[in-house]
Scaffold this motif. Structure first.
Motif, PDB file in Angstrom:
ATOM      1  N   CYS A   1      14.880   0.053  13.463  1.00 33.30           N
ATOM      2  CA  CYS A   1      13.508   0.764  12.627  1.00 33.30           C
ATOM      3  C   CYS A   1      12.654   1.433  13.712  1.00 33.30           C
ATOM      4  O   CYS A   1      12.066   0.882  14.480  1.00 33.30           O
ATOM      5  N   LYS A   2      12.705   2.748  13.614  1.00 28.51           N
ATOM      6  CA  LYS A   2      11.987   3.608  14.476  1.00 28.51           C
ATOM      7  C   LYS A   2      11.036   4.548  13.723  1.00 28.51           C
ATOM      8  O   LYS A   2      11.185   4.391  12.367  1.00 28.51           O
ATOM      9  N   GLY A   3      10.258   5.142  14.505  1.00 26.30           N
ATOM     10  CA  GLY A   3       9.125   5.801  13.999  1.00 26.30           C
ATOM     11  C   GLY A   3       7.761   4.895  13.390  1.00 26.30           C
ATOM     12  O   GLY A   3       7.959   3.715  13.243  1.00 26.30           O
ATOM     13  N   GLU A   4       7.396   5.539  12.445  1.00 25.16           N
ATOM     14  CA  GLU A   4       5.934   5.170  12.028  1.00 25.16           C
ATOM     15  C   GLU A   4       6.325   4.813  10.594  1.00 25.16           C
ATOM     16  O   GLU A   4       7.048   5.200   9.761  1.00 25.16           O
ATOM     17  N   PRO A   5       5.720   3.629  10.058  1.00 28.88           N
ATOM     18  CA  PRO A   5       6.105   2.940   8.925  1.00 28.88           C
ATOM     19  C   PRO A   5       5.066   3.873   7.965  1.00 28.88           C
ATOM     20  O   PRO A   5       4.113   4.448   8.122  1.00 28.88           O
ATOM     21  N   LYS A   6       5.328   3.661   6.608  1.00 26.79           N
ATOM     22  CA  LYS A   6       4.545   4.141   5.477  1.00 26.79           C
ATOM     23  C   LYS A   6       3.589   3.100   5.201  1.00 26.79           C
ATOM     24  O   LYS A   6       4.338   1.936   5.036  1.00 26.79           O
ATOM     25  N   VAL A   7       2.130   3.353   4.940  1.00 23.07           N
ATOM     26  CA  VAL A   7       1.283   2.390   4.908  1.00 23.07           C
ATOM     27  C   VAL A   7       0.774   2.369   3.484  1.00 23.07           C
ATOM     28  O   VAL A   7       0.302   3.386   3.032  1.00 23.07           O
ATOM     29  N   CYS A   8       0.693   1.222   2.888  1.00 19.77           N
ATOM     30  CA  CYS A   8       0.118   0.985   1.396  1.00 19.77           C
ATOM     31  C   CYS A   8      -1.010   0.146   1.282  1.00 19.77           C
ATOM     32  O   CYS A   8      -0.620  -0.914   1.789  1.00 19.77           O
ATOM     33  N   ALA A   9      -2.102   0.387   0.999  1.00 21.05           N
ATOM     34  CA  ALA A   9      -3.202  -0.911   0.954  1.00 21.05           C
ATOM     35  C   ALA A   9      -3.673  -0.972  -0.690  1.00 21.05           C
ATOM     36  O   ALA A   9      -3.557   0.086  -1.366  1.00 21.05           O
ATOM     37  N   GLY A  10      -3.957  -2.022  -1.135  1.00 20.82           N
ATOM     38  CA  GLY A  10      -4.347  -2.129  -2.504  1.00 20.82           C
ATOM     39  C   GLY A  10      -4.722  -3.743  -2.603  1.00 20.82           C
ATOM     40  O   GLY A  10      -4.886  -4.571  -1.758  1.00 20.82           O
ATOM     41  N   THR A  11      -4.834  -3.997  -3.849  1.00 18.53           N
ATOM     42  CA  THR A  11      -5.205  -5.268  -4.372  1.00 18.53           C
ATOM     43  C   THR A  11      -3.825  -5.958  -4.987  1.00 18.53           C
ATOM     44  O   THR A  11      -3.170  -5.537  -5.783  1.00 18.53           O
ATOM     45  N   GLY A  12      -3.435  -7.182  -4.491  1.00 14.73           N
ATOM     46  CA  GLY A  12      -2.255  -7.873  -4.847  1.00 14.73           C
ATOM     47  C   GLY A  12      -2.456  -9.185  -6.082  1.00 14.73           C
ATOM     48  O   GLY A  12      -3.579  -8.985  -6.470  1.00 14.73           O
ATOM     49  N   ILE A  13      -1.677  -9.929  -6.097  1.00 15.56           N
ATOM     50  CA  ILE A  13      -1.841 -11.043  -6.944  1.00 15.56           C
ATOM     51  C   ILE A  13      -3.144 -11.901  -6.554  1.00 15.56           C
ATOM     52  O   ILE A  13      -3.166 -11.885  -5.308  1.00 15.56           O
ATOM     53  N   PHE A  14      -3.594 -12.436  -7.371  1.00 19.50           N
ATOM     54  CA  PHE A  14      -4.800 -13.429  -6.896  1.00 19.50           C
ATOM     55  C   PHE A  14      -6.184 -12.771  -6.464  1.00 19.50           C
ATOM     56  O   PHE A  14      -7.006 -13.262  -5.962  1.00 19.50           O
ATOM     57  N   GLY A  15      -5.940 -11.385  -6.810  1.00 19.63           N
ATOM     58  CA  GLY A  15      -7.031 -10.745  -6.204  1.00 19.63           C
ATOM     59  C   GLY A  15      -7.226 -10.386  -4.832  1.00 19.63           C
ATOM     60  O   GLY A  15      -8.267 -10.096  -4.156  1.00 19.63           O
ATOM     61  N   ARG A  16      -5.987 -10.656  -3.873  1.00 22.34           N
ATOM     62  CA  ARG A  16      -5.882 -10.563  -2.527  1.00 22.34           C
ATOM     63  C   ARG A  16      -5.946  -9.117  -2.046  1.00 22.34           C
ATOM     64  O   ARG A  16      -5.173  -8.496  -2.750  1.00 22.34           O
ATOM     65  N   ASP A  17      -6.272  -8.671  -1.249  1.00 19.86           N
ATOM     66  CA  ASP A  17      -6.373  -7.612  -0.407  1.00 19.86           C
ATOM     67  C   ASP A  17      -5.016  -7.540   0.307  1.00 19.86           C
ATOM     68  O   ASP A  17      -4.709  -8.443   1.147  1.00 19.86           O
ATOM     69  N   VAL A  18      -4.097  -6.422   0.064  1.00 20.67           N
ATOM     70  CA  VAL A  18      -3.077  -6.535   0.654  1.00 20.67           C
ATOM     71  C   VAL A  18      -2.639  -5.115   1.497  1.00 20.67           C
ATOM     72  O   VAL A  18      -3.000  -4.048   0.664  1.00 20.67           O
ATOM     73  N   VAL A  19      -1.952  -5.168   2.536  1.00 19.57           N
ATOM     74  CA  VAL A  19      -1.691  -3.909   3.294  1.00 19.57           C
ATOM     75  C   VAL A  19       0.004  -4.044   3.503  1.00 19.57           C
ATOM     76  O   VAL A  19       0.347  -5.387   3.956  1.00 19.57           O
TER      77      VAL A  19
ATOM     78  N   TYR B   1       3.397  -2.273   4.910  1.00 18.51           N
ATOM     79  CA  TYR B   1       4.297  -1.435   5.728  1.00 18.51           C
ATOM     80  C   TYR B   1       5.581  -1.356   5.513  1.00 18.51           C
ATOM     81  O   TYR B   1       6.247  -2.066   5.340  1.00 18.51           O
ATOM     82  N   GLN B   2       6.324  -0.223   5.312  1.00 15.10           N
ATOM     83  CA  GLN B   2       7.613   0.162   5.062  1.00 15.10           C
ATOM     84  C   GLN B   2       8.302   1.013   5.833  1.00 15.10           C
ATOM     85  O   GLN B   2       7.766   2.386   6.322  1.00 15.10           O
ATOM     86  N   TRP B   3       9.313   0.739   6.453  1.00 12.80           N
ATOM     87  CA  TRP B   3      10.000   1.465   7.610  1.00 12.80           C
ATOM     88  C   TRP B   3      11.307   2.049   6.536  1.00 12.80           C
ATOM     89  O   TRP B   3      11.592   1.493   5.751  1.00 12.80           O
ATOM     90  N   CYS B   4      11.816   3.128   7.323  1.00  7.24           N
ATOM     91  CA  CYS B   4      12.952   3.771   6.768  1.00  7.24           C
ATOM     92  C   CYS B   4      14.281   3.037   6.660  1.00  7.24           C
ATOM     93  O   CYS B   4      14.921   3.127   5.718  1.00  7.24           O
ATOM     94  N   CYS B   5      14.087   2.006   7.501  1.00  9.24           N
ATOM     95  CA  CYS B   5      15.492   1.477   7.688  1.00  9.24           C
ATOM     96  C   CYS B   5      15.718   0.362   6.612  1.00  9.24           C
ATOM     97  O   CYS B   5      16.667  -0.149   6.506  1.00  9.24           O
TER      98      CYS B   5
END
Length: 149
Positions: A104-122, A124-128
């Motif tokens: 897993c090289k390089g910077e990950p794709k970062v997504c932030a939002g609200t998940g189940i139970f109203g929790r804040d979720v961040v 990170y996804q790598w190309c690998c």
């Protein structure tokens, strides 16, 4: 007859004391929660640039792994990395230590939002194919879930 009355009176008194004790505990919890909400609202303010140090407490982090372990070709040792995740409630940076597969090289794709139970979720996804999801519980603690695909 008088013994029964004395026992019933003592039982009623004990029950009344128990109810009063539980009411006092509930009031204390409510006042504590109200003070915490006020302090969080004050700390959050309008801008996240300079959070007060008093509100930046180290959370308890629970780690979970889902799916198969990701191994890059010849299994190389994982690389320990620290992700800086911003707590959406206090605007404090939280250090989350994770072990990434060596491929897993390089910077990950970062997504932030609200998940189940109203929790804040961040997330990170790598190309690998490796991903890390950080969920902020309402208590301020974190759940870090990793996936190897």
């Amino acid at each position: 007859m008088s013994t029964k009355r004395i026992l019933l009176g003592a039982l009623a008194l004990a029950f009344a004391v128990l109810i009063q004790f539980q009411a006092a505990q509930a009031l204390a919890k409510t006042e504590s929660a109200r003070a915490r909400l006020i302090s969080l609202a004050t700390a959050k303010g309008g801008d996240c640039a300079a959070p007060a140090e008093a509100c930046c407490q180290k959370p308890c982090i629970t780690y979970r792994h889902r799916g198969p372990k990701l191994c890059c070709g010849v299994c190389e040792p994982p690389v320990e990395t620290v992700l800086k995740v911003k707590d959406p409630c206090t605007c404090c940076d939280v250090d989350v230590a994770v072990c990434l597969p060596a491929c897993c090289k390089g910077e990950p794709k970062v997504c932030a939002g609200t998940g189940i139970f109203g929790r804040d979720v961040v997330e990170y996804q790598w190309c690998c194919g490796y991903s890390v999801k950080v969920a902020f519980k309402h208590s301020g603690d974190l759940i870090v879930t990793t996936w190897g695909r």
